[in-house]
Design a protein around this motif. Structure first.
Motif, PDB file in Angstrom:
ATOM      1  N   ALA A  77     -54.312 -22.971  21.492  1.00 59.13           N
ATOM      2  CA  ALA A  77     -54.917 -21.692  21.118  1.00 59.13           C
ATOM      3  C   ALA A  77     -53.979 -20.940  20.177  1.00 59.13           C
ATOM      4  O   ALA A  77     -52.766 -20.898  20.388  1.00 59.13           O
ATOM      5  N   ASN A  78     -54.533 -20.334  19.126  1.00 54.90           N
ATOM      6  CA  ASN A  78     -53.719 -19.575  18.172  1.00 54.90           C
ATOM      7  C   ASN A  78     -52.988 -18.430  18.863  1.00 54.90           C
ATOM      8  O   ASN A  78     -51.851 -18.111  18.517  1.00 54.90           O
ATOM      9  N   ALA A  79     -53.658 -17.800  19.832  1.00 54.62           N
ATOM     10  CA  ALA A  79     -53.043 -16.680  20.547  1.00 54.62           C
ATOM     11  C   ALA A  79     -51.805 -17.131  21.313  1.00 54.62           C
ATOM     12  O   ALA A  79     -50.801 -16.412  21.391  1.00 54.62           O
ATOM     13  N   THR A  80     -51.864 -18.327  21.887  1.00 55.28           N
ATOM     14  CA  THR A  80     -50.714 -18.862  22.632  1.00 55.28           C
ATOM     15  C   THR A  80     -49.533 -19.080  21.684  1.00 55.28           C
ATOM     16  O   THR A  80     -48.389 -18.734  22.002  1.00 55.28           O
ATOM     17  N   ALA A  81     -49.806 -19.645  20.513  1.00 51.43           N
ATOM     18  CA  ALA A  81     -48.748 -19.868  19.523  1.00 51.43           C
ATOM     19  C   ALA A  81     -48.142 -18.547  19.075  1.00 51.43           C
ATOM     20  O   ALA A  81     -46.917 -18.423  18.959  1.00 51.43           O
ATOM     21  N   SER A  82     -48.977 -17.535  18.830  1.00 45.09           N
ATOM     22  CA  SER A  82     -48.490 -16.216  18.414  1.00 45.09           C
ATOM     23  C   SER A  82     -47.623 -15.592  19.499  1.00 45.09           C
ATOM     24  O   SER A  82     -46.594 -14.979  19.205  1.00 45.09           O
ATOM     25  N   PHE A  83     -48.038 -15.763  20.746  1.00 48.82           N
ATOM     26  CA  PHE A  83     -47.286 -15.195  21.862  1.00 48.82           C
ATOM     27  C   PHE A  83     -45.907 -15.827  21.980  1.00 48.82           C
ATOM     28  O   PHE A  83     -44.898 -15.137  22.121  1.00 48.82           O
ATOM     29  N   TYR A  84     -45.850 -17.147  21.905  1.00 46.68           N
ATOM     30  CA  TYR A  84     -44.560 -17.834  22.006  1.00 46.68           C
ATOM     31  C   TYR A  84     -43.657 -17.488  20.822  1.00 46.68           C
ATOM     32  O   TYR A  84     -42.451 -17.319  20.976  1.00 46.68           O
ATOM     33  N   SER A  85     -44.252 -17.392  19.645  1.00 48.02           N
ATOM     34  CA  SER A  85     -43.469 -17.016  18.467  1.00 48.02           C
ATOM     35  C   SER A  85     -42.854 -15.633  18.653  1.00 48.02           C
ATOM     36  O   SER A  85     -41.679 -15.410  18.338  1.00 48.02           O
ATOM     37  N   SER A  86     -43.648 -14.707  19.191  1.00 49.41           N
ATOM     38  CA  SER A  86     -43.145 -13.354  19.431  1.00 49.41           C
ATOM     39  C   SER A  86     -42.002 -13.358  20.434  1.00 49.41           C
ATOM     40  O   SER A  86     -41.025 -12.622  20.285  1.00 49.41           O
ATOM     41  N   ALA A  87     -42.118 -14.201  21.457  1.00 54.35           N
ATOM     42  CA  ALA A  87     -41.062 -14.278  22.473  1.00 54.35           C
ATOM     43  C   ALA A  87     -39.769 -14.825  21.876  1.00 54.35           C
ATOM     44  O   ALA A  87     -38.674 -14.302  22.133  1.00 54.35           O
ATOM     45  N   ILE A  88     -39.884 -15.862  21.066  1.00 54.61           N
ATOM     46  CA  ILE A  88     -38.702 -16.476  20.441  1.00 54.61           C
ATOM     47  C   ILE A  88     -37.978 -15.459  19.561  1.00 54.61           C
ATOM     48  O   ILE A  88     -36.747 -15.338  19.606  1.00 54.61           O
ATOM     49  N   VAL A  89     -38.741 -14.711  18.765  1.00 56.34           N
ATOM     50  CA  VAL A  89     -38.145 -13.702  17.880  1.00 56.34           C
ATOM     51  C   VAL A  89     -37.591 -12.534  18.684  1.00 56.34           C
ATOM     52  O   VAL A  89     -36.530 -11.987  18.368  1.00 56.34           O
ATOM     53  N   ALA A  90     -38.302 -12.139  19.744  1.00 55.24           N
ATOM     54  CA  ALA A  90     -37.862 -11.007  20.565  1.00 55.24           C
ATOM     55  C   ALA A  90     -36.507 -11.281  21.198  1.00 55.24           C
ATOM     56  O   ALA A  90     -35.626 -10.404  21.228  1.00 55.24           O
ATOM     57  N   PHE A  91     -36.302 -12.479  21.704  1.00 50.37           N
ATOM     58  CA  PHE A  91     -35.006 -12.808  22.299  1.00 50.37           C
ATOM     59  C   PHE A  91     -33.912 -12.840  21.227  1.00 50.37           C
ATOM     60  O   PHE A  91     -32.766 -12.461  21.486  1.00 50.37           O
ATOM     61  N   ALA A  92     -34.269 -13.265  20.029  1.00 50.48           N
ATOM     62  CA  ALA A  92     -33.299 -13.242  18.931  1.00 50.48           C
ATOM     63  C   ALA A  92     -32.900 -11.805  18.613  1.00 50.48           C
ATOM     64  O   ALA A  92     -31.726 -11.520  18.349  1.00 50.48           O
ATOM     65  N   ASN A  93     -33.869 -10.892  18.644  1.00 52.59           N
ATOM     66  CA  ASN A  93     -33.564  -9.482  18.405  1.00 52.59           C
ATOM     67  C   ASN A  93     -32.651  -8.909  19.485  1.00 52.59           C
ATOM     68  O   ASN A  93     -31.903  -7.963  19.231  1.00 52.59           O
ATOM     69  N   CYS A  94     -32.723  -9.495  20.676  1.00 50.19           N
ATOM     70  CA  CYS A  94     -31.837  -9.077  21.779  1.00 50.19           C
ATOM     71  C   CYS A  94     -30.494  -9.792  21.723  1.00 50.19           C
ATOM     72  O   CYS A  94     -29.694  -9.695  22.645  1.00 50.19           O
TER      73      CYS A  94
END
Length: 312
Positions: A77-94
């Motif tokens: 699902a595209n939404a699942t990919a978007s969610f995981y991408s956001s998580a990966i970037v969010a942890f990088a921001n932290c």
């Protein structure tokens, strides 16, 4: 169908937005799949906000909540990919690249596509960092080696970020290396990449001028490229040459910006009269004075005063 707005906002605003959106979504006629998709996209907005706030606890919380929903939707699902991408970037921001890589590995294990855009976003969080103990280029190169090389095709933006990271770490030779590598990969540098290179090698005005000449043979320099050159000349204390690039800019009909005049003011340094001239010229060009404008002017006055005292 109701859709989540992909806009940046602070964490408190994101939480209010998500609560309001969910209330409307639950009362809508959306199908179960649509509701799941929009819910997880809303969770991605929360992840983004928590990440930019450096709130690791919040990122972990929203990921746990959203991952449960993503498993119902499935890995394709595209939404699942978007969610995981956001998580990966969010942890990088932290500043938790270890967790970004952990979630990247989890995504791959589940068969979730993580595209080059996600990696670009992660690299940007590293390249824009500043601080005595920061090593943005080292972190970027490690990420590229471990997570991109041999897996995904590079983009021009990827190389530009590596050049930017080299600039942040004050490694002009590495900036030149990645610029050359971009060419080898078949990418023709655009204005943005040239400007980034000029900024990266600005510590040596002579080298910057050599690169500018090469760039001018390939494309018409734009305003950002001229500003980068003015800044480079300012770094070397070459106020006359800085003003020479400004003359070239105006001769080509390029409209100067506040940034242009700030660079000229900085180039004037302790020459208060010269700094004041550009300060007034900026206003004559219809541009507003900002706090940064005053800061540069006051620094010039201070430097001029120190210079006068030394001569006395």
């Amino acid at each position: 169908m109701m859709k989540v707005e992909a806009v940046q906002m602070d964490l408190e605003a994101a939480e209010h937005y998500f609560a309001s959106f969910m209330e409307q979504l639950l009362n809508s006629e959306a199908s179960e799949e649509e509701r799941l998709s929009q819910t997880i996209l809303g969770m991605a907005v929360l992840l983004d906000a928590a990440g930019r706030a450096g709130n690791e606890t919040g990122v972990r919380h929203y990921f746990r909540e959203g991952d449960t929903i993503s498993r119902k939707l499935g890995p394709r699902a595209n939404a699942t990919a978007s969610f995981y991408s956001s998580a990966i970037v969010a942890f990088a921001n932290c500043r938790r690249l270890d967790l970004s890589e952990e979630w990247l590995a989890l995504a791959e294990k589940r068969g979730i596509l993580v595209d080059i855009g996600t990696h670009i976003s992660v690299l940007k969080t590293m390249a824009w960092r500043k601080g005595r103990d920061e090593v943005p280029l080292d972190d970027c190169e490690t990420w590229v080696e471990r997570n991109i090389e041999g897996r995904l095709d590079p983009t021009a933006e990827l190389f530009r970020i590596l050049i930017r990271a080299a600039m942040a770490q004050k490694l002009p030779e590495r900036a030149e290396h990645w610029f050359v590598e971009a060419r080898k990969a078949g990418f023709k540098p655009n204005h943005k990449m040239w400007s980034t290179l000029f900024e990266a090698v600005a510590f040596d005005p002579e080298i910057t001028k050599q690169w500018f000449e090469k760039a001018a043979n390939e494309l018409e320099p734009d305003g950002n490229m001229y500003v980068a050159m003015i800044r480079s000349m300012a770094t070397g204390g070459l106020a006359d040459e800085a003003e020479g690039y400004y003359e070239q800019l105006t001769e080509k009909g390029i409209k100067p910006t506040t940034v242009t005049f700030h660079a000229l003011m900085a180039a004037a340094a302790a020459d208060v009269d010269r700094t004041l001239f550009w300060f007034e010229e900026m206003q004559d060009n219809g541009l507003n004075v900002t706090l940064a404008s005053w800061d540069i002017l006051l620094k010039s006055c201070h430097q001029g005063w120190l210079s006068t005292r030394k001569r006395a």
